[in-house]
Design a protein around this motif. Structure first.
Motif, PDB file in Angstrom:
ATOM      1  N   ARG A 167       0.799  -1.226   0.000  1.00  0.00           N
ATOM      2  CA  ARG A 167       0.000   0.000   0.000  1.00  0.00           C
ATOM      3  C   ARG A 167       0.833   1.278   0.000  1.00  0.00           C
ATOM      4  NH1 ARG A 167      -4.652   1.837   4.171  1.00  0.00           N
ATOM      5  NH2 ARG A 167      -5.527   3.425   2.822  1.00  0.00           N
ATOM      6  N   GLY A 168       1.956   1.295   0.687  1.00  0.00           N
ATOM      7  CA  GLY A 168       2.770   2.500   0.777  1.00  0.00           C
ATOM      8  C   GLY A 168       3.510   2.855  -0.499  1.00  0.00           C
ATOM      9  N   LYS A 169       3.484   1.970  -1.500  1.00  0.00           N
ATOM     10  CA  LYS A 169       4.219   2.227  -2.744  1.00  0.00           C
ATOM     11  C   LYS A 169       3.339   1.946  -3.967  1.00  0.00           C
ATOM     12  CE  LYS A 169       8.462   3.608  -3.396  1.00  0.00           C
ATOM     13  NZ  LYS A 169       8.738   4.998  -3.448  1.00  0.00           N
ATOM     14  N   LEU A 170       2.085   2.376  -3.886  1.00  0.00           N
ATOM     15  CA  LEU A 170       1.175   2.207  -5.015  1.00  0.00           C
ATOM     16  C   LEU A 170       1.287   3.386  -5.976  1.00  0.00           C
ATOM     17  CD1 LEU A 170      -2.084   0.744  -3.451  1.00  0.00           C
ATOM     18  CD2 LEU A 170      -0.390  -0.412  -4.869  1.00  0.00           C
ATOM     19  N   THR A 171       2.498   3.624  -6.441  1.00  0.00           N
ATOM     20  CA  THR A 171       2.721   4.718  -7.381  1.00  0.00           C
ATOM     21  C   THR A 171       2.441   4.236  -8.797  1.00  0.00           C
ATOM     22  OG1 THR A 171       5.042   4.146  -7.703  1.00  0.00           O
ATOM     23  CG2 THR A 171       4.530   5.673  -5.886  1.00  0.00           C
ATOM     24  N   MET A 172       2.197   5.175  -9.683  1.00  0.00           N
ATOM     25  CA  MET A 172       1.954   4.838 -11.083  1.00  0.00           C
ATOM     26  C   MET A 172       3.137   4.040 -11.642  1.00  0.00           C
ATOM     27  SD  MET A 172      -0.243   5.029 -13.532  1.00  0.00           S
ATOM     28  CE  MET A 172      -1.326   6.288 -12.930  1.00  0.00           C
ATOM     29  N   SER A 173       4.336   4.438 -11.281  1.00  0.00           N
ATOM     30  CA  SER A 173       5.538   3.767 -11.768  1.00  0.00           C
ATOM     31  C   SER A 173       5.589   2.307 -11.342  1.00  0.00           C
ATOM     32  CB  SER A 173       6.780   4.512 -11.255  1.00  0.00           C
ATOM     33  OG  SER A 173       7.945   3.835 -11.639  1.00  0.00           O
ATOM     34  N   VAL A 174       5.378   2.027 -10.068  1.00  0.00           N
ATOM     35  CA  VAL A 174       5.452   0.652  -9.558  1.00  0.00           C
ATOM     36  C   VAL A 174       4.311  -0.190 -10.121  1.00  0.00           C
ATOM     37  CG1 VAL A 174       5.320  -0.794  -7.483  1.00  0.00           C
ATOM     38  CG2 VAL A 174       6.704   1.287  -7.466  1.00  0.00           C
ATOM     39  N   VAL A 175       3.099   0.346 -10.090  1.00  0.00           N
ATOM     40  CA  VAL A 175       1.934  -0.417 -10.553  1.00  0.00           C
ATOM     41  C   VAL A 175       2.070  -0.759 -12.034  1.00  0.00           C
ATOM     42  CG1 VAL A 175      -0.565  -0.332 -10.958  1.00  0.00           C
ATOM     43  CG2 VAL A 175       0.379   0.470  -8.784  1.00  0.00           C
ATOM     44  N   THR A 176       2.364   0.211 -12.884  1.00  0.00           N
ATOM     45  CA  THR A 176       2.459  -0.071 -14.321  1.00  0.00           C
ATOM     46  C   THR A 176       3.649  -0.977 -14.641  1.00  0.00           C
ATOM     47  OG1 THR A 176       3.664   1.988 -14.750  1.00  0.00           O
ATOM     48  CG2 THR A 176       1.256   2.026 -15.018  1.00  0.00           C
ATOM     49  N   HIS A 177       4.741  -0.837 -13.885  1.00  0.00           N
ATOM     50  CA  HIS A 177       5.911  -1.707 -14.074  1.00  0.00           C
ATOM     51  C   HIS A 177       5.527  -3.168 -13.830  1.00  0.00           C
ATOM     52  CE1 HIS A 177      10.253  -2.791 -13.779  1.00  0.00           C
ATOM     53  NE2 HIS A 177       9.770  -3.731 -12.969  1.00  0.00           N
ATOM     54  N   GLU A 178       4.904  -3.441 -12.683  1.00  0.00           N
ATOM     55  CA  GLU A 178       4.536  -4.823 -12.355  1.00  0.00           C
ATOM     56  C   GLU A 178       3.446  -5.347 -13.284  1.00  0.00           C
ATOM     57  OE1 GLU A 178       6.480  -6.552 -10.632  1.00  0.00           O
ATOM     58  OE2 GLU A 178       7.598  -4.856  -9.818  1.00  0.00           O
ATOM     59  N   LEU A 179       2.531  -4.487 -13.690  1.00  0.00           N
ATOM     60  CA  LEU A 179       1.500  -4.934 -14.615  1.00  0.00           C
ATOM     61  C   LEU A 179       2.054  -5.170 -16.015  1.00  0.00           C
ATOM     62  CD1 LEU A 179      -1.673  -2.978 -13.475  1.00  0.00           C
ATOM     63  CD2 LEU A 179      -0.927  -5.290 -12.883  1.00  0.00           C
ATOM     64  N   PHE A 180       3.172  -4.537 -16.354  1.00  0.00           N
ATOM     65  CA  PHE A 180       3.809  -4.871 -17.629  1.00  0.00           C
ATOM     66  C   PHE A 180       4.417  -6.274 -17.555  1.00  0.00           C
ATOM     67  CE2 PHE A 180       7.015  -4.919 -20.975  1.00  0.00           C
ATOM     68  CZ  PHE A 180       6.208  -4.606 -22.052  1.00  0.00           C
ATOM     69  N   HIS A 181       5.001  -6.635 -16.408  1.00  0.00           N
ATOM     70  CA  HIS A 181       5.472  -8.020 -16.245  1.00  0.00           C
ATOM     71  C   HIS A 181       4.295  -8.983 -16.413  1.00  0.00           C
ATOM     72  CE1 HIS A 181       9.598  -7.279 -15.134  1.00  0.00           C
ATOM     73  NE2 HIS A 181       9.256  -6.507 -14.113  1.00  0.00           N
ATOM     74  N   ALA A 182       3.137  -8.632 -15.859  1.00  0.00           N
ATOM     75  CA  ALA A 182       1.943  -9.471 -16.015  1.00  0.00           C
ATOM     76  C   ALA A 182       1.524  -9.540 -17.490  1.00  0.00           C
ATOM     77  CB  ALA A 182       0.799  -8.934 -15.160  1.00  0.00           C
ATOM     78  N   THR A 183       1.677  -8.438 -18.213  1.00  0.00           N
ATOM     79  CA  THR A 183       1.358  -8.429 -19.641  1.00  0.00           C
ATOM     80  C   THR A 183       2.254  -9.408 -20.395  1.00  0.00           C
ATOM     81  OG1 THR A 183       0.681  -6.114 -19.501  1.00  0.00           O
ATOM     82  CG2 THR A 183       1.183  -6.969 -21.705  1.00  0.00           C
TER      83      THR A 183
END
Length: 157
Positions: free
Chosen positions: A82-98
């Motif tokens: 929760r403390g690091k739900l930045t756009m950068s972190v979220v989109t980075h990890e979701l790109f790995h999911a992609t």
């Protein structure tokens, strides 16, 4: 008390049952405890203590008596805190999911380099990534989601 994450499923394409599971842990301590127990890192155990999110590919098979084995529709699990739900972190990890989704559907990744113009192949993978990001944001902003103000804990609803 067991610490539980806020959880949602995100789907890269409409009319498909394939999904990624996203888990948002309430604290970095809970996040690290989970990933150190369940994730493998190149640097070995404990190497993930400096990361802010993870994504693991999933290869689960369902075996039932007198039926053929079947792959489960989950293709990745994303862990965030929760403390690091930045756009950068979220989109980075979701790109790995992609990319995990692309491997699962045997996406023609080599075709992405065949043409300097935007192709339908490029549009498909770009849409899958943006759709997962969109779904995460919609769900995370709902009441009880990790972007909403609660009692300091991530909702499990």
């Amino acid at each position: 008390m067991t610490v539980r994450p806020w959880v949602c499923r995100i789907y890269p394409e409409r009319n498909s049952s394939l999904f990624a599971r996203v888990q948002v842990w309430p604290t970095k301590k809970a996040f690290l405890a989970h990933i150190n127990e369940n994730c493998t890192f190149i640097g070995g155990r404990g190497a993930g203590r400096t990361c802010q999110g993870t994504c693991s590919r999933e290869h689960r098979t369902l075996y039932r008596k007198n039926r053929p084995a079947r792959r489960r529709p989950i293709f990745a699990t994303v862990n965030l805190w929760r403390g690091k739900l930045t756009m950068s972190v979220v989109t980075h990890e979701l790109f790995h999911a992609t990319i995990a989704w692309a491997w699962r559907v045997q996406f023609p990744l080599r075709e992405l380099t065949d043409d300097e113009n935007v192709t339908s192949t490029e549009e498909r993978i770009t849409y899958a990534h943006s759709e997962m990001c969109r779904q995460f944001m919609v769900r995370a902003l709902q009441p009880g989601g990790p972007y909403t103000k609660t009692d300091g804990l991530v909702s499990t609803s």
